[in-house]
Write a protein that holds these residues in place. Structure first.
Motif, PDB file in Angstrom:
ATOM      1  N   PRO A 184       0.839  -1.211   0.000  1.00 16.96           N
ATOM      2  CA  PRO A 184       0.000   0.000   0.000  1.00 16.96           C
ATOM      3  C   PRO A 184       0.870   1.256   0.000  1.00 16.96           C
ATOM      4  O   PRO A 184       0.780   2.095   0.886  1.00 16.96           O
ATOM      5  CB  PRO A 184      -0.792  -0.137   1.306  1.00 16.96           C
ATOM      6  N   ARG A 185       1.749   1.351  -0.992  1.00 23.05           N
ATOM      7  CA  ARG A 185       2.641   2.508  -1.064  1.00 23.05           C
ATOM      8  C   ARG A 185       2.885   2.820  -2.528  1.00 23.05           C
ATOM      9  O   ARG A 185       3.821   2.341  -3.141  1.00 23.05           O
ATOM     10  CB  ARG A 185       3.972   2.197  -0.357  1.00 23.05           C
ATOM     11  N   PHE A 186       2.000   3.602  -3.125  1.00 25.93           N
ATOM     12  CA  PHE A 186       2.087   3.868  -4.551  1.00 25.93           C
ATOM     13  C   PHE A 186       1.329   5.142  -4.868  1.00 25.93           C
ATOM     14  O   PHE A 186       0.602   5.690  -4.046  1.00 25.93           O
ATOM     15  CB  PHE A 186       1.501   2.692  -5.356  1.00 25.93           C
ATOM     16  N   GLY A 187       1.490   5.640  -6.069  1.00 31.17           N
ATOM     17  CA  GLY A 187       0.840   6.884  -6.470  1.00 31.17           C
ATOM     18  C   GLY A 187       1.705   8.089  -6.156  1.00 31.17           C
ATOM     19  O   GLY A 187       2.574   8.061  -5.294  1.00 31.17           O
ATOM     20  N   LYS A 188       1.448   9.171  -6.866  1.00 30.71           N
ATOM     21  CA  LYS A 188       2.268  10.380  -6.723  1.00 30.71           C
ATOM     22  C   LYS A 188       1.834  11.238  -5.546  1.00 30.71           C
ATOM     23  O   LYS A 188       2.656  11.909  -4.921  1.00 30.71           O
ATOM     24  CB  LYS A 188       2.190  11.198  -8.009  1.00 30.71           C
ATOM     25  N   GLU A 189       0.539  11.231  -5.225  1.00 27.31           N
ATOM     26  CA  GLU A 189       0.017  12.190  -4.256  1.00 27.31           C
ATOM     27  C   GLU A 189       0.057  11.696  -2.819  1.00 27.31           C
ATOM     28  O   GLU A 189       0.314  12.447  -1.890  1.00 27.31           O
ATOM     29  CB  GLU A 189      -1.433  12.561  -4.632  1.00 27.31           C
ATOM     30  N   TYR A 190      -0.236  10.414  -2.602  1.00 33.49           N
ATOM     31  CA  TYR A 190      -0.401   9.932  -1.229  1.00 33.49           C
ATOM     32  C   TYR A 190       0.294   8.592  -1.034  1.00 33.49           C
ATOM     33  O   TYR A 190       0.180   7.700  -1.866  1.00 33.49           O
ATOM     34  CB  TYR A 190      -1.889   9.780  -0.907  1.00 33.49           C
ATOM     35  N   LYS A 191       1.025   8.474   0.055  1.00 37.60           N
ATOM     36  CA  LYS A 191       1.632   7.207   0.436  1.00 37.60           C
ATOM     37  C   LYS A 191       1.286   6.940   1.892  1.00 37.60           C
ATOM     38  O   LYS A 191       1.563   7.762   2.771  1.00 37.60           O
ATOM     39  CB  LYS A 191       3.153   7.244   0.234  1.00 37.60           C
ATOM     40  N   MET A 192       0.668   5.793   2.151  1.00 38.20           N
ATOM     41  CA  MET A 192       0.217   5.474   3.501  1.00 38.20           C
ATOM     42  C   MET A 192       1.387   5.334   4.463  1.00 38.20           C
ATOM     43  O   MET A 192       1.315   5.745   5.621  1.00 38.20           O
ATOM     44  CB  MET A 192      -0.612   4.186   3.482  1.00 38.20           C
ATOM     45  N   PHE A 193       2.504   4.762   4.000  1.00 34.05           N
ATOM     46  CA  PHE A 193       3.687   4.583   4.840  1.00 34.05           C
ATOM     47  C   PHE A 193       4.903   5.155   4.130  1.00 34.05           C
ATOM     48  O   PHE A 193       5.083   4.951   2.930  1.00 34.05           O
ATOM     49  CB  PHE A 193       3.924   3.100   5.139  1.00 34.05           C
ATOM     50  N   SER A 194       5.749   5.837   4.890  1.00 31.53           N
ATOM     51  CA  SER A 194       6.963   6.378   4.285  1.00 31.53           C
ATOM     52  C   SER A 194       7.947   5.276   3.953  1.00 31.53           C
ATOM     53  O   SER A 194       8.726   5.375   2.998  1.00 31.53           O
ATOM     54  CB  SER A 194       7.615   7.391   5.227  1.00 31.53           C
ATOM     55  N   LYS A 195       7.908   4.197   4.741  1.00 27.97           N
ATOM     56  CA  LYS A 195       8.792   3.052   4.505  1.00 27.97           C
ATOM     57  C   LYS A 195       8.053   1.776   4.894  1.00 27.97           C
ATOM     58  O   LYS A 195       7.163   1.799   5.752  1.00 27.97           O
ATOM     59  CB  LYS A 195      10.072   3.133   5.351  1.00 27.97           C
ATOM     60  N   ILE A 196       8.432   0.671   4.266  1.00 24.61           N
ATOM     61  CA  ILE A 196       7.938  -0.660   4.639  1.00 24.61           C
ATOM     62  C   ILE A 196       9.142  -1.591   4.700  1.00 24.61           C
ATOM     63  O   ILE A 196       9.944  -1.655   3.758  1.00 24.61           O
ATOM     64  CB  ILE A 196       6.914  -1.192   3.624  1.00 24.61           C
ATOM     65  N   ILE A 197       9.298  -2.305   5.811  1.00 27.18           N
ATOM     66  CA  ILE A 197      10.431  -3.216   5.982  1.00 27.18           C
ATOM     67  C   ILE A 197      10.106  -4.562   5.323  1.00 27.18           C
ATOM     68  O   ILE A 197       9.086  -5.181   5.650  1.00 27.18           O
ATOM     69  CB  ILE A 197      10.738  -3.433   7.476  1.00 27.18           C
ATOM     70  N   PRO A 198      10.933  -5.030   4.406  1.00 30.74           N
ATOM     71  CA  PRO A 198      10.687  -6.345   3.794  1.00 30.74           C
ATOM     72  C   PRO A 198      10.819  -7.458   4.829  1.00 30.74           C
ATOM     73  O   PRO A 198      11.758  -7.464   5.616  1.00 30.74           O
ATOM     74  CB  PRO A 198      11.784  -6.466   2.734  1.00 30.74           C
ATOM     75  N   SER A 199       9.857  -8.374   4.848  1.00 28.39           N
ATOM     76  CA  SER A 199       9.969  -9.578   5.680  1.00 28.39           C
ATOM     77  C   SER A 199      10.655 -10.645   4.835  1.00 28.39           C
ATOM     78  O   SER A 199      10.120 -11.051   3.800  1.00 28.39           O
ATOM     79  CB  SER A 199       8.579 -10.060   6.122  1.00 28.39           C
ATOM     80  N   LEU A 200      11.826 -11.095   5.273  1.00 19.40           N
ATOM     81  CA  LEU A 200      12.593 -12.054   4.471  1.00 19.40           C
ATOM     82  C   LEU A 200      11.904 -13.417   4.419  1.00 19.40           C
ATOM     83  O   LEU A 200      12.124 -14.201   3.502  1.00 19.40           O
ATOM     84  CB  LEU A 200      14.014 -12.179   5.023  1.00 19.40           C
ATOM     85  N   GLU A 201      11.080 -13.690   5.417  1.00 19.84           N
ATOM     86  CA  GLU A 201      10.233 -14.879   5.396  1.00 19.84           C
ATOM     87  C   GLU A 201       8.819 -14.449   5.744  1.00 19.84           C
ATOM     88  O   GLU A 201       8.625 -13.512   6.515  1.00 19.84           O
ATOM     89  CB  GLU A 201      10.712 -15.934   6.395  1.00 19.84           C
ATOM     90  N   LEU A 202       7.828 -15.144   5.181  1.00 19.94           N
ATOM     91  CA  LEU A 202       6.432 -14.814   5.443  1.00 19.94           C
ATOM     92  C   LEU A 202       5.733 -16.030   6.027  1.00 19.94           C
ATOM     93  O   LEU A 202       5.690 -17.091   5.399  1.00 19.94           O
ATOM     94  CB  LEU A 202       5.755 -14.388   4.135  1.00 19.94           C
ATOM     95  N   ASP A 203       5.220 -15.895   7.246  1.00 21.15           N
ATOM     96  CA  ASP A 203       4.493 -16.975   7.912  1.00 21.15           C
ATOM     97  C   ASP A 203       3.022 -16.866   7.534  1.00 21.15           C
ATOM     98  O   ASP A 203       2.332 -15.933   7.938  1.00 21.15           O
ATOM     99  CB  ASP A 203       4.673 -16.856   9.431  1.00 21.15           C
ATOM    100  N   ILE A 204       2.522 -17.828   6.737  1.00 17.64           N
ATOM    101  CA  ILE A 204       1.128 -17.766   6.293  1.00 17.64           C
ATOM    102  C   ILE A 204       0.230 -18.736   7.063  1.00 17.64           C
ATOM    103  O   ILE A 204      -0.910 -18.980   6.663  1.00 17.64           O
ATOM    104  CB  ILE A 204       1.027 -18.053   4.779  1.00 17.64           C
ATOM    105  N   THR A 205       0.736 -19.257   8.194  1.00 10.66           N
ATOM    106  CA  THR A 205      -0.036 -20.222   8.979  1.00 10.66           C
ATOM    107  C   THR A 205      -1.428 -19.696   9.309  1.00 10.66           C
ATOM    108  O   THR A 205      -2.441 -20.380   9.105  1.00 10.66           O
ATOM    109  CB  THR A 205       0.694 -20.559  10.291  1.00 10.66           C
ATOM    110  N   ASP A 206      -1.502 -18.474   9.799  1.00 10.75           N
ATOM    111  CA  ASP A 206      -2.791 -17.904  10.208  1.00 10.75           C
ATOM    112  C   ASP A 206      -3.634 -17.441   9.023  1.00 10.75           C
ATOM    113  O   ASP A 206      -4.792 -17.040   9.207  1.00 10.75           O
ATOM    114  CB  ASP A 206      -2.560 -16.717  11.156  1.00 10.75           C
ATOM    115  N   LEU A 207      -3.081 -17.460   7.836  1.00  7.57           N
ATOM    116  CA  LEU A 207      -3.814 -17.005   6.655  1.00  7.57           C
ATOM    117  C   LEU A 207      -4.463 -18.158   5.892  1.00  7.57           C
ATOM    118  O   LEU A 207      -5.275 -17.937   5.000  1.00  7.57           O
ATOM    119  CB  LEU A 207      -2.875 -16.254   5.699  1.00  7.57           C
ATOM    120  N   LEU A 208      -4.105 -19.395   6.244  1.00  7.63           N
ATOM    121  CA  LEU A 208      -4.601 -20.560   5.515  1.00  7.63           C
ATOM    122  C   LEU A 208      -5.964 -21.004   6.025  1.00  7.63           C
ATOM    123  O   LEU A 208      -6.218 -21.044   7.230  1.00  7.63           O
ATOM    124  CB  LEU A 208      -3.623 -21.728   5.638  1.00  7.63           C
TER     125      LEU A 208
END
Length: 226
Positions: A184-208
């Motif tokens: 959620p960080r795109f477009g010229k006018e508005y960015k919700m977050f100034s920075k987003i830290i990449p997660s090198l691993e993604l735990d999808i246990t709770d998403l399944l």
């Protein structure tokens, strides 16, 4: 001749090849959405290399060749792709997608991915999602939608994905072979977050969907979800 296969960049090689001036994919004429997507999909991972070589049923060989020989291989070999190579791809997408604005306008990355994966290469959808027990949906990438949350100043990808799934009552029907996420960080006018830290691993246990998980209080298999 068999098409050349240049492996993705890893570890020290990635730093050596990609760091410095005149590295990455050269931008031109609102190409940033495509440049960022192509760099993310191919520079340091081979998960989607089937797009470059597999003879898919609907596959357009010309587009596949440009993607492989003019963009991905030079990016992995020298760390740099000329804007003219990306424009060559954009011109082909314009012809095949019957949308003249692909060569000059800023697009949503999802529109680009849907066109090249579905209509041009004929790849099966990568994600199967279900919302609130409704019929499952198939798609190629997941775009994070969420309201502004004051406790998230510099979030990581794990936090954003979990909160987005929770707010939309979404679940993954199965473990995806490739999980493409649009921040959620795109477009010229508005960015919700100034920075987003990449997660090198993604735990999808709770998403399944229907995945066994442990109780946060006792550690046994959970029977209820908050």
């Amino acid at each position: 001749e068999d098409p050349e296969s240049v492996p993705p960049l890893r570890n020290e090689a990635a730093v050596r090849v990609l760091q410095g001036r005149m590295k990455g994919i050269q931008g031109h004429c609102n190409s940033c959405y495509m440049d960022a997507a192509l760099f993310s999909l191919f520079s340091c991972t081979s998960v989607l290399d089937s797009m470059l070589f597999m003879p898919f049923p609907l596959c357009n060989r010309n587009v596949q060749g440009i993607l492989r020989d003019e963009i991905v291989n030079p990016l992995r070999r020298t760390g740099f792709v000329r804007a003219s190579s990306v424009m060559h791809l954009r011109e082909q997408l314009t012809d095949k997608g019957q949308c003249s604005s692909f060569t000059n306008a800023e697009k949503d990355p999802e529109e680009f991915l849907n066109l090249i994966m579905q209509q041009i290469l004929g790849i099966e959808p990568l994600l199967k999602l279900q919302s609130g027990g409704q019929k499952e949906q198939e798609c190629y990438c997941y775009q994070i939608f969420m309201d502004k949350q004051e406790d998230l100043v510099v979030p990581d990808v794990q936090q954003l994905v979990e909160r987005s799934f929770l707010s939309s009552d979404l679940k993954l029907v199965e473990i995806p072979s490739c999980f493409i996420i649009q921040m959620p960080r795109f477009g010229k006018e508005y960015k919700m977050f100034s920075k987003i830290i990449p997660s090198l691993e993604l735990d999808i246990t709770d998403l399944l969907l229907d995945s066994p998980r442990e109780c946060c209080l006792c550690g046994d298999v959970a029977t209820l979800e908050c």
